[in-house]
Design a protein around this motif. Structure first.
Motif, PDB file in Angstrom:
ATOM      1  N   VAL A 100       0.908  -1.316  -0.029  1.00 21.21           N
ATOM      2  CA  VAL A 100       0.045   0.018   0.244  1.00 21.21           C
ATOM      3  C   VAL A 100       0.867   1.321  -0.001  1.00 21.21           C
ATOM      4  O   VAL A 100       2.004   1.116   0.432  1.00 21.21           O
ATOM      5  CB  VAL A 100      -0.920   0.160   1.185  1.00 21.21           C
ATOM      6  CG1 VAL A 100      -1.884  -0.914   1.385  1.00 21.21           C
ATOM      7  CG2 VAL A 100      -0.046   0.057   2.609  1.00 21.21           C
ATOM      8  N   PRO A 101       0.440   2.447  -0.585  1.00 18.56           N
ATOM      9  CA  PRO A 101       1.156   3.574  -0.491  1.00 18.56           C
ATOM     10  C   PRO A 101       1.835   3.816   0.682  1.00 18.56           C
ATOM     11  O   PRO A 101       1.095   3.935   1.854  1.00 18.56           O
ATOM     12  CB  PRO A 101       0.502   4.554  -1.080  1.00 18.56           C
ATOM     13  CG  PRO A 101      -0.666   3.800  -1.790  1.00 18.56           C
ATOM     14  CD  PRO A 101      -0.966   2.639  -1.322  1.00 18.56           C
ATOM     15  N   GLY A 102       3.204   4.069   0.875  1.00 16.48           N
ATOM     16  CA  GLY A 102       3.626   4.691   1.874  1.00 16.48           C
ATOM     17  C   GLY A 102       4.180   3.504   3.096  1.00 16.48           C
ATOM     18  O   GLY A 102       4.707   3.795   3.890  1.00 16.48           O
ATOM     19  N   LYS A 103       3.976   2.212   2.717  1.00 15.17           N
ATOM     20  CA  LYS A 103       4.282   1.309   3.337  1.00 15.17           C
ATOM     21  C   LYS A 103       5.431   0.162   2.453  1.00 15.17           C
ATOM     22  O   LYS A 103       5.411   0.330   1.293  1.00 15.17           O
ATOM     23  CB  LYS A 103       3.097   0.305   4.079  1.00 15.17           C
ATOM     24  CG  LYS A 103       2.262   1.208   5.011  1.00 15.17           C
ATOM     25  CD  LYS A 103       1.105   0.313   5.616  1.00 15.17           C
ATOM     26  CE  LYS A 103       0.637   1.136   6.623  1.00 15.17           C
ATOM     27  NZ  LYS A 103      -0.493   0.405   7.235  1.00 15.17           N
ATOM     28  N   GLU A 104       6.002  -0.977   3.366  1.00 11.41           N
ATOM     29  CA  GLU A 104       6.851  -1.807   2.648  1.00 11.41           C
ATOM     30  C   GLU A 104       5.879  -2.681   1.767  1.00 11.41           C
ATOM     31  O   GLU A 104       4.638  -3.013   2.210  1.00 11.41           O
ATOM     32  CB  GLU A 104       7.653  -2.287   3.803  1.00 11.41           C
ATOM     33  CG  GLU A 104       8.622  -1.127   4.315  1.00 11.41           C
ATOM     34  CD  GLU A 104       9.640  -1.975   5.356  1.00 11.41           C
ATOM     35  OE1 GLU A 104      10.777  -1.463   5.590  1.00 11.41           O
ATOM     36  OE2 GLU A 104       9.315  -3.192   5.473  1.00 11.41           O
ATOM     37  N   ARG A 105       6.765  -3.383   0.829  1.00  7.18           N
ATOM     38  CA  ARG A 105       6.074  -4.559   0.245  1.00  7.18           C
ATOM     39  C   ARG A 105       6.104  -5.707   1.199  1.00  7.18           C
ATOM     40  O   ARG A 105       7.208  -6.126   1.544  1.00  7.18           O
ATOM     41  CB  ARG A 105       6.736  -4.465  -1.126  1.00  7.18           C
ATOM     42  CG  ARG A 105       6.139  -5.380  -2.131  1.00  7.18           C
ATOM     43  CD  ARG A 105       7.068  -5.446  -3.514  1.00  7.18           C
ATOM     44  NE  ARG A 105       6.858  -4.159  -4.047  1.00  7.18           N
ATOM     45  CZ  ARG A 105       7.323  -3.896  -5.243  1.00  7.18           C
ATOM     46  NH1 ARG A 105       7.734  -4.709  -5.868  1.00  7.18           N
ATOM     47  NH2 ARG A 105       7.238  -2.513  -5.842  1.00  7.18           N
TER      48      ARG A 105
END
Length: 123
Positions: free
Chosen positions: A39-44
């Protein structure tokens, strides 16, 4: 080259089947495939992984276990992620990636990545 597809817009409680296909090489050549989401702003983050030849499976946590199922079709050289009972918090870009050898929980050990497919879950 990897291609992930099958994402889309779905209502909460719905299901999708995501596919990961490879061109130019066979998963049967000792690869493991992982499904990740971001999700945007978070890690994969790793969701699930499978050894293509062994069929050994891994699921990252209880949040997806029981709702998400990873599988493979050797004849089609394709790995699937069945996502069910979807929740708005499952909204993310879903990626598949490969590594040689057994599956790993470490994202950076996956060396080949597909472009991602967006899953949007509406409430």
């Amino acid at each position: 080259q990897l291609q992930a597809f099958g994402g889309g817009l779905v209502q909460a409680g719905g299901s999708l089947r995501l596919s990961c296909a490879a061109s130019g090489h066979s998963f049967s050549s000792g690869y493991s495939i992982g499904w990740f989401r971001q999700v945007p702003g978070k890690e994969r983050d790793l969701i699930a992984a499978i050894g293509f030849n062994s069929g050994n499976r891994y699921y990252a946590d209880s949040a997806v276990k029981g709702r998400f199922t990873i599988s493979r079709d050797k004849a089609k050289n394709t790995v699937y992620l069945q996502v069910s009972s979807l929740k708005p918090e499952d909204t993310a870009v879903y990626y598949c990636a490969t590594r040689l050898g057994a599956y790993s929980i470490y994202r950076d050990s996956y060396t080949n990545w597909g472009q991602g497919t967006l899953v949007t879950v509406s409430s």
